[in-house]
Design a protein around this motif. Sequence first.
Motif, mmCIF file in Angstrom:
data_model
loop_
_atom_site.group_PDB
_atom_site.id
_atom_site.type_symbol
_atom_site.label_atom_id
_atom_site.label_comp_id
_atom_site.label_asym_id
_atom_site.label_seq_id
_atom_site.Cartn_x
_atom_site.Cartn_y
_atom_site.Cartn_z
ATOM 1 N N GLU A 43 1.042 -1.135 0.335
ATOM 2 C CA GLU A 43 -0.118 -0.100 0.148
ATOM 3 C C GLU A 43 0.865 1.221 0.113
ATOM 4 O OE1 GLU A 43 -3.194 0.015 -0.470
ATOM 5 O OE2 GLU A 43 -3.506 -2.270 -0.724
ATOM 6 N N GLN A 44 1.605 1.486 0.664
ATOM 7 C CA GLN A 44 2.935 2.777 0.867
ATOM 8 C C GLN A 44 3.197 2.589 -0.572
ATOM 9 O OE1 GLN A 44 2.909 -0.183 3.143
ATOM 10 N NE2 GLN A 44 2.006 0.841 4.529
ATOM 11 N N SER A 45 3.955 2.977 -0.157
ATOM 12 C CA SER A 45 4.746 4.321 -2.490
ATOM 13 C C SER A 45 6.032 3.966 -1.223
ATOM 14 C CB SER A 45 4.432 5.605 -2.810
ATOM 15 O OG SER A 45 4.061 6.458 -1.618
ATOM 16 N N ARG B 284 3.009 12.840 1.248
ATOM 17 C CA ARG B 284 2.391 11.819 1.153
ATOM 18 C C ARG B 284 1.195 11.568 0.354
ATOM 19 N NH1 ARG B 284 5.421 8.222 4.830
ATOM 20 N NH2 ARG B 284 6.602 9.108 5.911
ATOM 21 N N GLU B 285 0.692 12.292 0.243
ATOM 22 C CA GLU B 285 -0.708 11.755 -0.972
ATOM 23 C C GLU B 285 0.502 12.036 -1.941
ATOM 24 O OE1 GLU B 285 -5.320 14.089 -1.165
ATOM 25 O OE2 GLU B 285 -3.848 14.095 0.736
ATOM 26 N N HIS C 244 1.608 9.410 -3.291
ATOM 27 C CA HIS C 244 0.823 7.882 -3.030
ATOM 28 C C HIS C 244 -0.468 7.873 -4.410
ATOM 29 C CE1 HIS C 244 -0.769 4.329 -2.054
ATOM 30 N NE2 HIS C 244 -2.303 5.039 -2.124
ATOM 31 N N GLU C 245 -0.504 9.089 -5.145
ATOM 32 C CA GLU C 245 -0.495 9.432 -6.406
ATOM 33 C C GLU C 245 -0.610 9.431 -7.256
ATOM 34 O OE1 GLU C 245 -2.267 13.160 -7.014
ATOM 35 O OE2 GLU C 245 -4.279 13.216 -5.313
ATOM 36 N N TYR D 76 1.654 6.883 -7.068
ATOM 37 C CA TYR D 76 2.535 5.344 -7.376
ATOM 38 C C TYR D 76 2.119 4.467 -8.045
ATOM 39 C CZ TYR D 76 3.126 1.108 -4.340
ATOM 40 O OH TYR D 76 3.579 -0.415 -4.190
ATOM 41 N N LEU D 77 0.316 5.365 -7.841
ATOM 42 C CA LEU D 77 -0.678 4.320 -7.809
ATOM 43 C C LEU D 77 -0.929 5.052 -9.875
ATOM 44 C CD1 LEU D 77 -3.254 4.729 -5.610
ATOM 45 C CD2 LEU D 77 -2.987 3.432 -5.838
#
Length: 706
Positions: A550-552, A652-653, A656-657, A659-660
Amino acid sequence: MAAIGATLCPAASFPVHRREEPSQTVLKLKANRIPIVSPRFALSVDRVPESTTTAISPNNGIPSVKVNREEGLLAEKEKRFENKKEKEELNRRSGWRNYLEQSVEIAKPDGGPARWFSPLECGSRLDKSPLLLFLPGIDGVGLGLNLHHQKLGSIFDVWCFHIPVVDRTPFTELVKIVEKTVRSEHQRLPNRPIYLVGESLGGCLALAVAAHIPDIDIVLILANPATSFGRSQLQLLTPLLEAMSGPLSLFPPEILSSLPGDPLRLMLDNLVKGFPLQNTARELMEDFTTFSGSLPVLANILPIETLQWKLKMLKSASAYANSRLHAIKAQTLILCSGNDRLLPSQQEGERLRQLLPKCELRKFEGSGHFLFLEGSVDLVTVIKSASLYRRGKYHDYISDFIPPTPNEAKEAIESNSFINTITSPVMLSTLEDGTVVKGLAGIPSEGPVLFVGYHMLLGLDLVPLVARIFMERNILVRGLAHPLMFTRREKGILPDLSAFDAHRLMGAVPVGPSSLFKLLSSKSHILLFPGGMREALHRKGEEYKLFWPEQSEFVRMAARFGAKIVPFGTIGEDDIGDLVFDYDDMVKIPPLRSAIEGLTKEAPQLRTDVAGELGNQPVHVPGFFPKVPGRFYYYFGKPFETEGRKLELKDREKAHELYLEIKSEVERCLDYLKEKRESDPYRSIISRSLYQATHGFMSEVPTFEL
């Protein structure tokens, strides 16, 4: 972090130990306060060398020797050889020729004691190179590494120990001489490791020194160490040598060498009749007499009286070293030959590996006792493949890494050529404008670059990927690999570390945040599989499914260095076999469940702080039913730029974007390949074979239209 698959695939695990072509060799001798110089020979008298060096001119020292005078002829002969043993014999004879030609002057008695010298070829090396002390075998000359001087000298400060023919220094005194040198050099440069490379008798000498000074950072490399002397037939040769002393004195070597045929072998056949170990005696002399022309040199190096003395020394050296094995703490690499006719070297290597605390073993099945004189063995390649080279207390996989030479890379790639041949990989990449092209033109040339993708079952995708990028773009991809390729928590039944030598040689590093940080900072091309072992050892029906955390994990670090992130997909595992017996099936059978638990216990663990399925990565080998091989397909998507986004991706947000987005792009690459391969007329190995039979077996097989 992730690993380069399970790396349990045999096709991806062949070690490579080859030698670069030798060049001309002359010697550089250590400077000394009180030198003895003869018209044809000069060596340092001081047994502890000074830190400065001087070169002795050819007219006042050891002359330059052309070691490749028959290279062209040998190359032509080698082309005609069809038998592997004949090629090995050619390499062995070539090494002996170099050794004998260079020993002409240095073996002449000069009345001096045992001392050190440094070959001139070893003059140019890396900064802060470690010291390498070579301890010779029964010959004592110190030229046993002559084939390796040039490559060793580029990364080590090389000193060779010379024991004159007439010298009768007892073994315990030789230990003191070497120990004094080690202590002196350690005091001068305390943070530099000291390598002791010993062959045969020199192996016993290295072990004895290491036992005396366990507080000093020593690395031992032992080739067929003579600690097994008590279990060999060599100890019974003294009566034979006594019988030979008379007849040999009647036929000087100069006369024997001028006779037709092989007079020494004929004479030996008569001498050894009636002795219980006649085969061993003949084999001993055959190893020392590759051809009759070497007799004059051999007579100078090992006259009968010297050989008798050396055999007695071997006996005492073996007993001395064996009695002190318990005190050795040094990192040790043992090289043992499978065709050693003088000592039971492979059995001894296994014994020492069990007794020494930090010991690894490398086997050379077709090699004889004089391992370093064989042209097929490259000591530098062995050291690099075992990740044994370091310039500090610990090996650093980035700063201590030495890229493979073209020959080393070629050998590593060719050793895994089978999987490349049967899968005939198709490579696609994406240009800056978004155009998909065949080949790897879309891959960024300048690092840092982070390749992020899906990991096929058993890591089958790894070898073609790294090999093709290296061959087509001359880019070495550094893979972040599972630590079981580098270390073990305990000994057990996992594949020996030597199975992963080719991976380490080609730049694999243990996966972890520090490794990724260092590789990015060095602007490397890096290979990362976020799904790690869970993805490479997936269950039935899970092919091409991503198991990313789940973590980037990697995005913010890549942004810190402005790295380009290249997503890619790989498919084809379902075309070469079916997964019929997976982890879920195995754990239902108690003996197999216990075996999996044992394997998992041996291997270092990753993601121990991650809950759920990704934190549980049991080590196992699934059942795989092979098919008529299909084809592998690789698709590298358009790079994601992180240059200039360092501050943005600290959030982080936002990280994470991204990363997805990268994960989604990898899934898109997989879907694209699964669809397009349906229109590939050469997806089957049968159609590819027919195409190559028509167009030539070296021709590139076409694929689908883009």
